[in-house]
Design an enzyme around this catalytic site. Structure first.
Site, PDB file in Angstrom:
ATOM      1  N   ARG A 199      40.592 -47.021 -27.100  1.00 47.79           N
ATOM      2  CA  ARG A 199      41.215 -45.758 -26.663  1.00 47.79           C
ATOM      3  C   ARG A 199      40.418 -45.109 -25.524  1.00 47.79           C
ATOM      4  O   ARG A 199      40.955 -44.374 -24.705  1.00 47.79           O
ATOM      5  CB  ARG A 199      41.364 -44.802 -27.864  1.00 47.79           C
ATOM      6  CG  ARG A 199      41.915 -43.441 -27.519  1.00 47.79           C
ATOM      7  CD  ARG A 199      42.567 -42.705 -28.686  1.00 47.79           C
ATOM      8  NE  ARG A 199      41.853 -42.812 -29.935  1.00 47.79           N
ATOM      9  CZ  ARG A 199      40.730 -42.150 -30.248  1.00 47.79           C
ATOM     10  NH1 ARG A 199      40.200 -41.338 -29.369  1.00 47.79           N
ATOM     11  NH2 ARG A 199      40.167 -42.308 -31.424  1.00 47.79           N
TER      12      ARG A 199
ATOM     13  N   TYR B 220      62.983 -35.465 -12.802  1.00 44.61           N
ATOM     14  CA  TYR B 220      63.256 -36.261 -13.996  1.00 44.61           C
ATOM     15  C   TYR B 220      63.478 -35.328 -15.202  1.00 44.61           C
ATOM     16  O   TYR B 220      62.684 -34.421 -15.445  1.00 44.61           O
ATOM     17  CB  TYR B 220      62.102 -37.242 -14.241  1.00 44.61           C
ATOM     18  CG  TYR B 220      62.300 -37.977 -15.537  1.00 44.61           C
ATOM     19  CD1 TYR B 220      63.442 -38.733 -15.751  1.00 44.61           C
ATOM     20  CD2 TYR B 220      61.369 -37.890 -16.553  1.00 44.61           C
ATOM     21  CE1 TYR B 220      63.651 -39.386 -16.953  1.00 44.61           C
ATOM     22  CE2 TYR B 220      61.561 -38.554 -17.758  1.00 44.61           C
ATOM     23  CZ  TYR B 220      62.717 -39.292 -17.944  1.00 44.61           C
ATOM     24  OH  TYR B 220      62.924 -39.932 -19.138  1.00 44.61           O
TER      25      TYR B 220
ATOM     26  N   ASP C 179      55.139 -36.729  -8.013  1.00 45.93           N
ATOM     27  CA  ASP C 179      55.697 -37.869  -8.760  1.00 45.93           C
ATOM     28  C   ASP C 179      56.241 -38.840  -7.710  1.00 45.93           C
ATOM     29  O   ASP C 179      57.230 -38.563  -7.036  1.00 45.93           O
ATOM     30  CB  ASP C 179      56.806 -37.375  -9.715  1.00 45.93           C
ATOM     31  CG  ASP C 179      57.404 -38.502 -10.555  1.00 45.93           C
ATOM     32  OD1 ASP C 179      57.312 -39.674 -10.144  1.00 45.93           O
ATOM     33  OD2 ASP C 179      57.981 -38.200 -11.621  1.00 45.93           O
TER      34      ASP C 179
ATOM     35  N   LYS D 285      58.702 -48.354 -13.935  1.00 46.50           N
ATOM     36  CA  LYS D 285      59.747 -48.613 -12.930  1.00 46.50           C
ATOM     37  C   LYS D 285      59.296 -49.702 -11.947  1.00 46.50           C
ATOM     38  O   LYS D 285      59.179 -50.836 -12.331  1.00 46.50           O
ATOM     39  CB  LYS D 285      60.104 -47.303 -12.221  1.00 46.50           C
ATOM     40  CG  LYS D 285      60.260 -46.094 -13.161  1.00 46.50           C
ATOM     41  CD  LYS D 285      61.318 -46.278 -14.236  1.00 46.50           C
ATOM     42  CE  LYS D 285      61.392 -45.022 -15.104  1.00 46.50           C
ATOM     43  NZ  LYS D 285      62.188 -45.206 -16.297  1.00 46.50           N
TER      44      LYS D 285
HETATM   45  N1  PLP Z   1      59.336 -39.695 -13.371  1.00 44.13           N
HETATM   46  C1  PLP Z   1      60.484 -40.225 -12.928  1.00 44.13           C
HETATM   47  C2  PLP Z   1      60.908 -39.967 -11.513  1.00 44.13           C
HETATM   48  C3  PLP Z   1      61.279 -41.000 -13.780  1.00 44.13           C
HETATM   49  O1  PLP Z   1      62.438 -41.517 -13.316  1.00 44.13           O
HETATM   50  C4  PLP Z   1      60.849 -41.218 -15.113  1.00 44.13           C
HETATM   51  C5  PLP Z   1      61.669 -42.020 -16.062  1.00 44.13           C
HETATM   52  O2  PLP Z   1      62.807 -42.362 -15.801  1.00 44.13           O
HETATM   53  C6  PLP Z   1      59.655 -40.633 -15.546  1.00 44.13           C
HETATM   54  C7  PLP Z   1      58.915 -39.890 -14.644  1.00 44.13           C
HETATM   55  C8  PLP Z   1      59.166 -40.803 -16.959  1.00 44.13           C
HETATM   56  O3  PLP Z   1      58.623 -42.090 -17.140  1.00 44.13           O
HETATM   57  P1  PLP Z   1      58.601 -42.887 -18.536  1.00 44.13           P
HETATM   58  O4  PLP Z   1      60.012 -43.198 -18.906  1.00 44.13           O
HETATM   59  O5  PLP Z   1      57.755 -44.094 -18.214  1.00 44.13           O
HETATM   60  O6  PLP Z   1      57.946 -42.000 -19.546  1.00 44.13           O
END
Ligand code: PLP
Length: 372
Positions: free
Chosen positions: A47, A99, A171, A196
């Site tokens: 961890r 998101y 992000d 992704k």
């Molecule tokens: N940020 C964006 C732009 C996303 O599209 C997503 C998920 O679709 C996330 C963050 C969250 O990621 P995770 O699904 O790996 O928790």
């Protein structure tokens, strides 16, 4: 070194013990230490860090041009650990379009921790300036944004954040470091859902933060991660590191396929609007051209005929699988409003496309039959 080379070599050195030319996976949860807990090779308990994760951290820091990076069990674990490391009373400004998980985190959980959230159109600098007028501690950008593909000006937001002594977090999931490097444009921290494009094959969940500086805030986030425990499993770190190697090559094809599709869709009478920053008609096209190397594999399309027309098209597509998520080899489509649930603000006539790596002519034929 150029990005394509870093993607293969950063964190990808051959194994010093065996000479294995590609990285091994270390699954051990615990590491032998000295009698008083002295670490022998820098590790103690999974961890708190392990060699496979450290390789991925090195790769992500190098690709984003950061001083260091952390990896997490998911993108949401990265966002949550970061935002909950802020002190109670902190003021954050979030995009109106981002998101949905981050939106829910901000609406449901952050206020319980005494964090004040304001949401604003990050593509509108005057609106952002207004939202920051009585003080701000952290600005959150997501560009291009999910699902409206809004583009915010990272350098301008960084200047605004500096004026207020605030952090700028970006992000960068949709662009990946191949197309956009927010730290070089003035951001302090870059966040990724590595689920992704980094993973690239829709088979590994993960998240990451790349930090411009290895400073006190980095130490605070690291400590929180180690104690609250939303760490990335070594096998997932290994798969994601594997994804890094082909990331630049994959991004090139995602971009060229998406550009062709966006251009064609925009010319169809059934289409009201295509949201893709590579199109001259996109309101953020000029800023995107300045801060991105290419425009990515994500786009959204708004159909004339509302929700029914969007659902009908999604139902007819054969190569585009109806599924959430993005960034894999296979093309996906989703009616984002349905996936986001009853509180969605996403237009009901919108379909989000994650354009994959299939032959573009096959994808175009599929879209053409579904539009009929
Ligand atoms: N940020 C964006 C732009 C996303 O599209 C997503 C998920 O679709 C996330 C963050 C969250 O990621 P995770 O699904 O790996 O928790």
């Amino acid at each position: 070194m150029r990005l394509e080379t870093l993607a293969i070599h950063a964190g990808g050195e051959s194994d010093s013990e065996t000479g294995a030319a590609t990285p091994p996976i270390h699954l051990a949860t615990t590491f032998r230490h000295g009698p008083a807990g002295e670490r022998i090779a820098g590790y103690e308990y999974q961890r708190e860090g392990n060699p496979t994760n450290d390789r991925l951290r090195t790769a992500i820091a190098a690709l984003e041009g950061g001083a260091t990076a952390l990896t997490f069990a998911s993108g949401m674990a990265a966002a949550t650990t970061l935002l909950e490391s802020l002190p109670s009373g902190a003021r954050i400004v979030l995009p109106d379009d981002c998101y949905s998980g981050v939106r829910m985190l901000a609406a449901e959980f952050l206020p319980e921790r005494g964090i004040q959230v304001r949401r604003v159109d990050m593509a509108d600098l005057d609106a952002v300036r207004g939202a920051c007028a009585d003080g701000v501690d952290l600005l959150w950008a997501e560009t291009p944004s999910n699902p409206l593909m809004k583009v915010s000006d990272i350098a301008a937001l960084a200047a605004l954040a500096r004026e207020h002594g605030a952090l700028l977090v970006c992000d960068n999931t949709f662009a990946s470091p191949v197309l956009q490097q927010p730290l070089a444009l003035g951001a302090d921290i870059v966040m990724h859902s590595t689920t992704k494009y980094f993973g690239g094959h829709s088979d590994v969940l993960g998240g990451a933060l790349a930090f411009k500086r290895e400073d006190e805030f980095f130490a605070r986030v690291t400590h929180r991660l180690h104690i609250t425990g939303a760490v990335l499993a070594p096998f997932n770190a290994w798969l994601t590191l594997r994804g890094c190697r082909s990331l630049p090559a994959r991004m090139a094809l995602h971009c060229s396929n998406a550009r062709r599709i966006a251009t064609l869709l925009e010319a169809q009478p059934q289409v009201e609007r295509v949201n893709y920053p590579g199109l001259a008609s996109h309101p953020g096209h000029v800023v995107a051209t300045q801060q991105m190397r290419d425009f990515g594999g994500m786009l959204s399309v708004q159909l004339r005929g509302g929700r029914e027309a969007a659902l009908a098209m999604a139902g007819k597509l054969r190569l585009f699988t109806n599924a959430t998520s993005l960034g894999g080899c296979e093309s996906l489509v989703e009616h984002r409003g349905s996936v986001e649930g009853p509180l969605t603000t996403t237009p009901q006539n919108l379909l989000r496309l994650s354009v994959g790596l299939e032959h573009v002519d096959d994808l175009i034929a599929d879209l053409a039959q579904a539009l009929q």
